[in-house]
Design a protein around this motif. Structure first.
Motif, short mmCIF file in Angstrom:
data_model
loop_
_atom_site.label_atom_id
_atom_site.label_comp_id
_atom_site.label_asym_id
_atom_site.label_seq_id
_atom_site.Cartn_x
_atom_site.Cartn_y
_atom_site.Cartn_z
N VAL A 103 0.86 -1.18 0.00
CA VAL A 103 0.00 0.00 0.00
C VAL A 103 0.89 1.23 0.00
O VAL A 103 1.79 1.36 0.84
CB VAL A 103 -0.93 0.02 1.23
N ALA A 104 0.67 2.13 -0.95
CA ALA A 104 1.51 3.32 -1.07
C ALA A 104 1.11 4.37 -0.05
O ALA A 104 -0.08 4.64 0.16
CB ALA A 104 1.39 3.90 -2.48
N GLY A 105 2.11 4.96 0.59
CA GLY A 105 1.89 6.12 1.44
C GLY A 105 2.16 7.39 0.65
O GLY A 105 2.28 7.37 -0.58
N GLY A 106 2.28 8.49 1.35
CA GLY A 106 2.62 9.74 0.67
C GLY A 106 3.99 9.66 0.02
O GLY A 106 4.92 9.11 0.60
N GLY A 107 4.11 10.18 -1.19
CA GLY A 107 5.40 10.16 -1.88
C GLY A 107 5.80 8.81 -2.40
O GLY A 107 6.98 8.54 -2.60
N ARG A 155 4.73 -1.43 -14.48
CA ARG A 155 3.63 -0.56 -14.90
C ARG A 155 2.94 -0.01 -13.65
O ARG A 155 2.62 -0.76 -12.73
CB ARG A 155 2.62 -1.34 -15.75
N ILE A 156 2.76 1.29 -13.62
CA ILE A 156 2.19 1.93 -12.44
C ILE A 156 0.74 1.49 -12.24
O ILE A 156 -0.08 1.52 -13.17
CB ILE A 156 2.28 3.46 -12.55
N VAL A 157 0.44 1.08 -11.00
CA VAL A 157 -0.92 0.71 -10.61
C VAL A 157 -1.58 1.85 -9.85
O VAL A 157 -2.76 2.13 -10.02
CB VAL A 157 -0.89 -0.57 -9.74
N HIS A 158 -0.81 2.51 -8.99
CA HIS A 158 -1.36 3.58 -8.15
C HIS A 158 -0.29 4.63 -7.93
O HIS A 158 0.88 4.31 -7.68
CB HIS A 158 -1.81 3.01 -6.80
N VAL A 159 -0.67 5.90 -8.01
CA VAL A 159 0.24 7.01 -7.70
C VAL A 159 -0.31 7.79 -6.52
O VAL A 159 -1.53 7.89 -6.33
CB VAL A 159 0.45 7.96 -8.90
N GLY A 160 0.61 8.35 -5.73
CA GLY A 160 0.21 9.16 -4.60
C GLY A 160 -0.22 10.55 -5.03
O GLY A 160 -0.04 10.97 -6.18
N PRO A 161 -0.78 11.32 -4.10
CA PRO A 161 -1.32 12.64 -4.44
C PRO A 161 -0.27 13.68 -4.80
O PRO A 161 -0.60 14.72 -5.37
CB PRO A 161 -2.07 13.05 -3.15
N ASP A 162 1.00 13.40 -4.49
CA ASP A 162 2.05 14.38 -4.79
C ASP A 162 2.65 14.19 -6.18
O ASP A 162 3.48 14.99 -6.61
CB ASP A 162 3.17 14.29 -3.74
N ALA A 163 2.25 13.13 -6.90
CA ALA A 163 2.78 12.91 -8.26
C ALA A 163 2.09 13.87 -9.22
O ALA A 163 0.86 13.98 -9.24
CB ALA A 163 2.54 11.47 -8.68
N ALA A 215 15.88 0.72 4.96
CA ALA A 215 15.63 -0.65 4.51
C ALA A 215 14.51 -1.31 5.31
O ALA A 215 13.78 -2.16 4.77
CB ALA A 215 16.91 -1.48 4.60
N ARG A 216 14.36 -0.93 6.57
CA ARG A 216 13.27 -1.50 7.36
C ARG A 216 11.92 -0.99 6.87
O ARG A 216 10.92 -1.70 6.92
CB ARG A 216 13.47 -1.17 8.85
N TYR A 217 11.91 0.26 6.38
CA TYR A 217 10.65 0.82 5.88
C TYR A 217 10.34 0.34 4.46
O TYR A 217 9.25 -0.16 4.18
CB TYR A 217 10.71 2.35 5.92
N LEU A 218 11.31 0.50 3.56
CA LEU A 218 11.16 0.01 2.18
C LEU A 218 11.85 -1.35 2.11
O LEU A 218 12.91 -1.50 1.51
CB LEU A 218 11.76 1.01 1.19
N HIS A 219 11.24 -2.33 2.73
CA HIS A 219 11.89 -3.60 3.02
C HIS A 219 11.97 -4.51 1.80
O HIS A 219 12.97 -5.20 1.59
CB HIS A 219 11.10 -4.31 4.13
N ASP A 220 10.94 -4.51 0.98
CA ASP A 220 10.80 -5.53 -0.05
C ASP A 220 11.13 -5.00 -1.44
O ASP A 220 10.81 -3.86 -1.79
CB ASP A 220 9.38 -6.09 -0.04
N GLY A 221 11.75 -5.89 -2.23
CA GLY A 221 12.17 -5.54 -3.58
C GLY A 221 11.26 -6.07 -4.66
O GLY A 221 10.05 -6.25 -4.45
N SER A 222 11.84 -6.41 -5.80
CA SER A 222 11.08 -6.61 -7.03
C SER A 222 10.80 -8.05 -7.41
O SER A 222 10.22 -8.30 -8.47
CB SER A 222 11.83 -5.93 -8.19
N PHE A 223 11.16 -9.02 -6.58
CA PHE A 223 10.82 -10.41 -6.89
C PHE A 223 9.38 -10.68 -6.44
O PHE A 223 9.11 -11.55 -5.61
CB PHE A 223 11.78 -11.37 -6.20
N ALA A 224 8.46 -9.93 -6.98
CA ALA A 224 7.07 -9.99 -6.57
C ALA A 224 6.19 -9.44 -7.68
O ALA A 224 6.66 -8.78 -8.61
CB ALA A 224 6.86 -9.17 -5.29
N GLU A 225 4.90 -9.70 -7.58
CA GLU A 225 3.97 -9.20 -8.59
C GLU A 225 3.76 -7.69 -8.47
O GLU A 225 3.53 -7.02 -9.48
CB GLU A 225 2.64 -9.93 -8.46
N LEU A 226 3.87 -7.16 -7.25
CA LEU A 226 3.69 -5.73 -7.01
C LEU A 226 4.82 -5.23 -6.11
O LEU A 226 5.35 -5.97 -5.29
CB LEU A 226 2.35 -5.44 -6.33
#
Length: 362
Positions: free
Chosen positions: A22-26, A66-74, A116-127
């Motif tokens: 789930v995307a937060g701000g930014g 491919r972008i699925v969701h963008v935050g309000p600051d984009a 790294a604790r906040y942005l913990h997960d990388g790209s070996f995933a569907e999203l």
């Protein structure tokens, strides 16, 4: 969503269902279309490289998506846009010396560990959830072959090093580690940026031949012997003139003497950029002579990854064809075959060999 998870070092990756990000701000959420598997990924996952990953974690170093969701600051990005996701995340609260983490891969210091604790997960995933500033639009041509464009994970690194070294058109570059995955990329990128000549030392005769066949007479291969003085003389002779810039991309397994021999071919007022892993797993220090550096006014600098602006530059080089993706040998794997992909990458880490994970492929 499905993702490949490193549950502990030394264990195979496990493909399982995990919560959608789930995307937060930014931030933006991206559907991952293709993610490159590094040739040394197996060494990260088995703990050999001692990277500061904290399992359980979804690994992966950036990707095409491919972008699925963008935050309000984009203000320009839109859902549906085809994009490159850069893994090099920088803290937003210190413009002078920002903390850095490689999302889903590594970090630097305590500040980087917090990132790294906040942005913990990388790209070996569907999203994947990505900071807005780490997302870069790709040209329409990339949609035809996202797996090939995932090579941005490789080409962006030496591009950043060559920018750091101030490469100018017509200069002679020596690429230490030229027969490897990153080093061969540095050869291609250096020519794309206008290098007049590239000296390519290495032990692998077949890889040197491949580079010579691809780049012609401006590529000067050098077969290394392992003797520091002999190799330095051979590299200097192959340049047929002054070496303006040396970039080192050797792996942790390489001895420091190989890096030193290459670095000391650089001319007076020349530049040396260190980007590899020499010494990270122990071994002798690089030990460049103080008098040689001082009396020859040599600039020696380290460069970890690349500045954010380098993403746009390397995308332009690929889009223009200056860095040609066509000859690259790309093997793709579905998410369910992620461990096969890791093994394949380890066995195919030569020049312009790419192993790519396609999360939607099963």
């Amino acid at each position: 969503m499905r993702a490949a998870v490193l549950t502990q070092f030394g264990a195979p990756l496990t493909v399982r269902e995990v919560p959608d990000p789930v995307a937060g701000g930014g931030e933006v959420v991206v559907e991952v279309l293709a993610s490159l598997v590094a040739p040394y990924a197996a060494e990260v996952f088995d703990g050999t490289r001692k990277y500061p990953l904290v399992p359980p974690v979804v690994p992966g170093i950036g990707g095409v998506g491919r972008i699925v969701h963008v935050g309000p600051d984009a203000t320009r990005l839109r859902a549906g846009d085809l994009v490159w996701c850069d893994s090099t995340v920088r803290a937003r609260d210190d413009a002078l010396t920002p903390d850095i983490a490689l999302q889903g891969w590594s970090s630097r210091g305590e500040g980087g560990a917090r990132l790294a604790r906040y942005l913990h997960d990388g790209s070996f995933a569907e999203l994947m959830r990505v900071p807005t500033e780490n997302v870069f639009p790709l040209p329409a041509a990339a949609e035809d072959d996202p797996a090939r464009w995932a090579a941005l994970s490789v080409h962006s690194i030496p591009y950043g090093g060559l920018l750091a070294g101030g490469l100018e058109a017509g200069e002679t570059v020596l690429v230490s580690g030229a027969t490897g995955n990153l080093g061969s990329s540095a050869v291609a990128v250096a020519f794309a940026m206008g290098a007049g000549r590239v000296v390519a030392p290495g032990r692998n005769q077949a890889a040197l031949g491949l580079l010579a066949d691809r780049f012609g007479s401006r590529l000067r291969p050098v077969q290394l012997t392992g003797d520091e003085a002999t190799d330095r003389a051979a590299m200097s002779a192959a340049a047929d003139g002054p070496v303006d810039l040396v970039i080192d991309l050797l792996p942790p397994s390489a001895p420091s003497s190989v890096t030193r021999a290459a670095a000391m071919t650089v001319r007076e007022y020349g530049r040396v950029v260190l980007m590899g892993g020499v010494g990270m797993l122990g071994g002798e220090d690089l030990a460049l002579p103080y008098p040689w550096i001082m009396r020859n006014s040599v600039t020696v600098r380290g460069q970890w990854m690349y500045p954010r602006t380098a993403n746009a530059g390397i995308i332009r080089l690929l889009a223009s064809g200056a860095v040609d993706l066509t000859p690259e040998r790309v093997r793709t794997f579905g998410l369910g075959s992620v461990n096969d992909a890791v093994a394949h990458a380890a066995a195919h880490g030569g020049p312009f060999e790419r192993t790519c994970l396609i999360p939607s492929a099963g």
